[in-house]
Write a protein that holds these residues in place. Structure first.
Motif, PDB file in Angstrom:
ATOM      1  N   ASP A 140     -22.828  57.680  22.028  1.00 60.92           N
ATOM      2  CA  ASP A 140     -22.110  57.370  23.257  1.00 60.92           C
ATOM      3  C   ASP A 140     -22.776  56.146  23.888  1.00 60.92           C
ATOM      4  N   ALA A 141     -21.992  55.119  24.172  1.00 60.40           N
ATOM      5  CA  ALA A 141     -22.575  53.855  24.622  1.00 60.40           C
ATOM      6  C   ALA A 141     -23.320  54.005  25.944  1.00 60.40           C
ATOM      7  N   THR A 142     -22.785  54.794  26.864  1.00 57.54           N
ATOM      8  CA  THR A 142     -23.446  54.969  28.153  1.00 57.54           C
ATOM      9  C   THR A 142     -24.805  55.625  27.979  1.00 57.54           C
ATOM     10  N   ALA A 143     -24.850  56.703  27.191  1.00 55.57           N
ATOM     11  CA  ALA A 143     -26.115  57.404  26.964  1.00 55.57           C
ATOM     12  C   ALA A 143     -27.094  56.528  26.196  1.00 55.57           C
ATOM     13  N   TRP A 144     -26.591  55.777  25.222  1.00 55.50           N
ATOM     14  CA  TRP A 144     -27.474  54.927  24.414  1.00 55.50           C
ATOM     15  C   TRP A 144     -28.093  53.831  25.273  1.00 55.50           C
ATOM     16  N   MET A 145     -27.314  53.207  26.159  1.00 54.04           N
ATOM     17  CA  MET A 145     -27.873  52.163  27.025  1.00 54.04           C
ATOM     18  C   MET A 145     -28.987  52.720  27.907  1.00 54.04           C
ATOM     19  N   ALA A 146     -28.772  53.923  28.449  1.00 51.12           N
ATOM     20  CA  ALA A 146     -29.784  54.519  29.323  1.00 51.12           C
ATOM     21  C   ALA A 146     -31.048  54.877  28.549  1.00 51.12           C
ATOM     22  N   THR A 148     -15.946  53.417  32.567  1.00 54.82           N
ATOM     23  CA  THR A 148     -16.313  54.422  33.563  1.00 54.82           C
ATOM     24  C   THR A 148     -17.343  53.830  34.511  1.00 54.82           C
ATOM     25  N   PRO A 149     -17.452  54.361  35.718  1.00 56.91           N
ATOM     26  CA  PRO A 149     -18.491  53.870  36.631  1.00 56.91           C
ATOM     27  C   PRO A 149     -19.891  54.005  36.041  1.00 56.91           C
ATOM     28  N   GLU A 150     -20.108  55.070  35.263  1.00 54.18           N
ATOM     29  CA  GLU A 150     -21.427  55.280  34.665  1.00 54.18           C
ATOM     30  C   GLU A 150     -21.746  54.194  33.636  1.00 54.18           C
ATOM     31  N   PHE A 151     -20.756  53.844  32.811  1.00 49.07           N
ATOM     32  CA  PHE A 151     -20.979  52.793  31.821  1.00 49.07           C
ATOM     33  C   PHE A 151     -21.237  51.458  32.515  1.00 49.07           C
ATOM     34  N   ILE A 152     -20.435  51.140  33.513  1.00 47.40           N
ATOM     35  CA  ILE A 152     -20.581  49.857  34.207  1.00 47.40           C
ATOM     36  C   ILE A 152     -21.936  49.779  34.902  1.00 47.40           C
ATOM     37  N   ALA A 153     -22.375  50.886  35.493  1.00 44.48           N
ATOM     38  CA  ALA A 153     -23.706  50.905  36.100  1.00 44.48           C
ATOM     39  C   ALA A 153     -24.783  50.694  35.034  1.00 44.48           C
ATOM     40  N   GLY A 154     -24.543  51.256  33.845  1.00 48.91           N
ATOM     41  CA  GLY A 154     -25.491  51.067  32.750  1.00 48.91           C
ATOM     42  C   GLY A 154     -25.571  49.621  32.294  1.00 48.91           C
ATOM     43  N   VAL A 155     -24.413  48.963  32.265  1.00 42.41           N
ATOM     44  CA  VAL A 155     -24.380  47.537  31.912  1.00 42.41           C
ATOM     45  C   VAL A 155     -25.191  46.737  32.922  1.00 42.41           C
ATOM     46  N   ALA A 156     -24.929  46.968  34.198  1.00 43.28           N
ATOM     47  CA  ALA A 156     -25.626  46.212  35.235  1.00 43.28           C
ATOM     48  C   ALA A 156     -27.132  46.485  35.215  1.00 43.28           C
ATOM     49  N   ALA A 157     -27.515  47.707  34.882  1.00 46.10           N
ATOM     50  CA  ALA A 157     -28.940  48.050  34.847  1.00 46.10           C
ATOM     51  C   ALA A 157     -29.691  47.279  33.763  1.00 46.10           C
ATOM     52  N   ASP A 203     -12.391  48.016  37.157  1.00 51.74           N
ATOM     53  CA  ASP A 203     -13.752  47.942  36.623  1.00 51.74           C
ATOM     54  C   ASP A 203     -14.455  46.644  37.024  1.00 51.74           C
ATOM     55  N   LEU A 204     -13.707  45.542  37.082  1.00 52.53           N
ATOM     56  CA  LEU A 204     -14.321  44.277  37.483  1.00 52.53           C
ATOM     57  C   LEU A 204     -14.796  44.331  38.935  1.00 52.53           C
ATOM     58  N   ALA A 205     -14.080  45.078  39.759  1.00 50.62           N
ATOM     59  CA  ALA A 205     -14.525  45.228  41.147  1.00 50.62           C
ATOM     60  C   ALA A 205     -15.912  45.866  41.193  1.00 50.62           C
ATOM     61  N   LEU A 206     -16.167  46.842  40.335  1.00 51.75           N
ATOM     62  CA  LEU A 206     -17.492  47.469  40.280  1.00 51.75           C
ATOM     63  C   LEU A 206     -18.544  46.495  39.773  1.00 51.75           C
ATOM     64  N   LEU A 207     -18.220  45.753  38.722  1.00 54.00           N
ATOM     65  CA  LEU A 207     -19.178  44.783  38.193  1.00 54.00           C
ATOM     66  C   LEU A 207     -19.518  43.722  39.239  1.00 54.00           C
ATOM     67  N   ARG A 208     -18.538  43.303  40.010  1.00 55.14           N
ATOM     68  CA  ARG A 208     -18.789  42.309  41.066  1.00 55.14           C
ATOM     69  C   ARG A 208     -19.693  42.894  42.151  1.00 55.14           C
ATOM     70  N   GLU A 209     -19.492  44.169  42.492  1.00 57.79           N
ATOM     71  CA  GLU A 209     -20.365  44.814  43.473  1.00 57.79           C
ATOM     72  C   GLU A 209     -21.798  44.918  42.969  1.00 57.79           C
ATOM     73  N   LEU A 210     -21.961  44.972  41.635  1.00 59.90           N
ATOM     74  CA  LEU A 210     -23.280  45.157  41.037  1.00 59.90           C
ATOM     75  C   LEU A 210     -23.935  43.839  40.630  1.00 59.90           C
ATOM     76  N   GLY A 211     -23.397  42.724  41.130  1.00 62.22           N
ATOM     77  CA  GLY A 211     -24.118  41.471  40.964  1.00 62.22           C
ATOM     78  C   GLY A 211     -23.547  40.493  39.960  1.00 62.22           C
ATOM     79  N   TYR A 212     -22.276  40.655  39.569  1.00 64.42           N
ATOM     80  CA  TYR A 212     -21.670  39.728  38.613  1.00 64.42           C
ATOM     81  C   TYR A 212     -20.470  39.023  39.247  1.00 64.42           C
ATOM     82  N   ARG A 213     -20.215  37.811  38.785  1.00 68.49           N
ATOM     83  CA  ARG A 213     -19.064  37.039  39.259  1.00 68.49           C
ATOM     84  C   ARG A 213     -18.185  36.664  38.073  1.00 68.49           C
ATOM     85  N   ILE A 214     -16.885  36.586  38.351  1.00 65.18           N
ATOM     86  CA  ILE A 214     -15.933  36.223  37.297  1.00 65.18           C
ATOM     87  C   ILE A 214     -15.948  34.707  37.135  1.00 65.18           C
ATOM     88  N   GLU A 215     -16.361  34.274  35.970  1.00 63.43           N
ATOM     89  CA  GLU A 215     -16.406  32.848  35.681  1.00 63.43           C
ATOM     90  C   GLU A 215     -15.084  32.351  35.100  1.00 63.43           C
TER      91      GLU A 215
END
Length: 406
Positions: free
Chosen positions: A316-322, A343-352, A371-383
């Motif tokens: 599972d990608a989320t568990a593996w990232m953590a 999922t919010p958990e996966f996106i949080a894992g990406v940002a972490a 999902d992009l709204a979550l990534l933007r909240e976690l410090g990413y911008r759409i290029e």
């Protein structure tokens, strides 16, 4: 692209190409507007670029995978068995029919040819129905849960001559297999492999879990961006390979000069292997839950001489990232989730993991916007946001979002 439209004799009943009567430039405009409405403001706020949609030069014959259900249709036989040899399933005269389900129903609409399919595909599927009828292989009755032949799926190579035919049956036992294979090869000499897939569940899903090769290697090959990929009977592989190359090239551009790449939801490794092939100094880790897909990805890496720089993990990608992601120090993460999005958990894992770049490949711009709204909240911008028309004459649009860390 002129303002011409296409006609199909079963378009009204089939419903698959809901925008067939809309001129193609107007289809593209509608899809561009949809992306603009959902994500335009976010892209502008981030100082990014919303690009023009990539459409097809000629939006026909783009589907290299096709399928049909089978059913018994009472009435006069569809083939000439003669008055003394009526076609029977149960107690009535009739024939095996195939085609498309009419929109919103399980009534089959026969189809001799489909404008958006590879020209080999529908002829092969119709030949399966005729062979099954001639050999008295009963079609599946979904109301009673009886019969044998449920579906057929055919995949046709884009840059190869391979053709894989999958026969989906309700039961493991398929009587007269040698005779069936011989008849299918006579009727469809272009088929390079035939596989039986068993689906014994009462479900609308086409494919089951068990496969048995009846003829040939049991898989096929096709090529994308200079890489060669094995495609099995249950593999996920994009149905429009011409536009898949456009989609993947955008994803690789989004990863920029990243040397360490995580390919999440990697399937059989197509994006990750293309990424490794494109840059000799790049290494890739692919994570995928389906163990069969991971095994196939490993074989694909060997085929393309990138096995030394590609590693595929069944997890599972989320568990593996953590658990292991922080030790890898990824420069870029490519994510290609299903239509339901991430999922919010996966996106949080990406940002972490704090990669410099995130590439989000989406087949559903609605869930991507969420999902992009979550990534933007976690410090990413759409290029950069790039729409791609993978399915002309439908409302669907794919998008590739390239994000950078603020």
């Amino acid at each position: 692209m002129g303002f011409k439209t296409y006609t199909c004799p079963i378009a009204r009943d089939c419903g698959g190409c809901e925008w067939l009567a809309v001129p193609y430039p107007l289809q593209l405009k509608r899809k561009q507007n949809q992306v603009e409405e959902l994500l335009g403001a976010a892209v502008r706020e981030d100082g990014g670029q919303l690009e023009a949609i990539r459409g097809m030069d000629e939006p026909l014959r783009y589907r290299h995978k096709a399928a049909t259900p089978f059913a018994f249709e009472p009435g006069r036989p569809a083939t000439s068995a003669g008055p003394n040899r009526p076609h029977r399933q149960g107690s009535g005269r009739g024939h095996i029919t195939c085609g498309f389900y009419a929109a919103g129903t399980h009534r089959i609409v026969p189809c001799e040819d489909c404008l958006v399919e590879d020209p080999r595909a529908r002829r092969i599927l119709n030949a399966v129905a005729k062979v099954a009828e001639r050999l008295h292989i009963p079609a599946y009755d979904e109301d009673r849960g009886t019969g044998v032949l449920r579906h057929a799926v055919v995949r046709c190579g884009w840059k190869t001559d391979d053709v894989l035919l999958v026969l989906v049956t309700r039961v493991d036992e398929l009587r007269g297999t040698e005779r069936l294979v011989s008849a299918l090869r006579d009727a469809c000499p272009e088929v390079t492999s035939i596989v039986q897939n068993v689906n014994d569940r009462r479900t609308n899903a086409i494919l089951g879990r068990r496969c048995r090769t009846l003829f040939g290697p049991g898989h096929m090959y096709d090529e994308l961006l200079g890489c060669r990929f094995e495609i099995g009977p249950t593999s996920f592989y994009q149905t429009n390979p011409a536009q898949t190359e456009v989609l993947y090239q955008l994803a690789l551009e989004g990863a920029s000069d990243a040397r360490r790449v995580l390919d999440a939801y990697c399937g059989t490794g197509t994006i990750g292997i293309c990424a490794a092939h494109a840059a000799a100094e790049r290494s890739v880790v692919g994570v995928e839950q389906v163990s069969g897909a991971v095994a196939c990805a490993g074989r694909n890496a060997v085929t393309n001489d990138v096995a030394g720089r590609c590693r595929f993990v069944a997890a599972d990608a989320t568990a593996w990232m953590a658990r292991e992601g922080h030790a890898e120090h990824f420069d870029a993460i490519i994510m290609d989730p299903p239509r339901a999005g991430s999922t919010p958990e996966f996106i949080a894992g990406v940002a972490a993991l704090r990669p410099e770049r995130v590439v989000y490949v989406s087949c559903n711009v609605v869930t991507q916007a969420r999902d992009l709204a979550l990534l933007r909240e976690l410090g990413y911008r759409i290029e950069r946001l790039s729409p791609v028309d993978m399915f002309p004459h439908t409302k669907h649009v794919e998008t590739v979002a390239a994000l950078t860390r603020k």
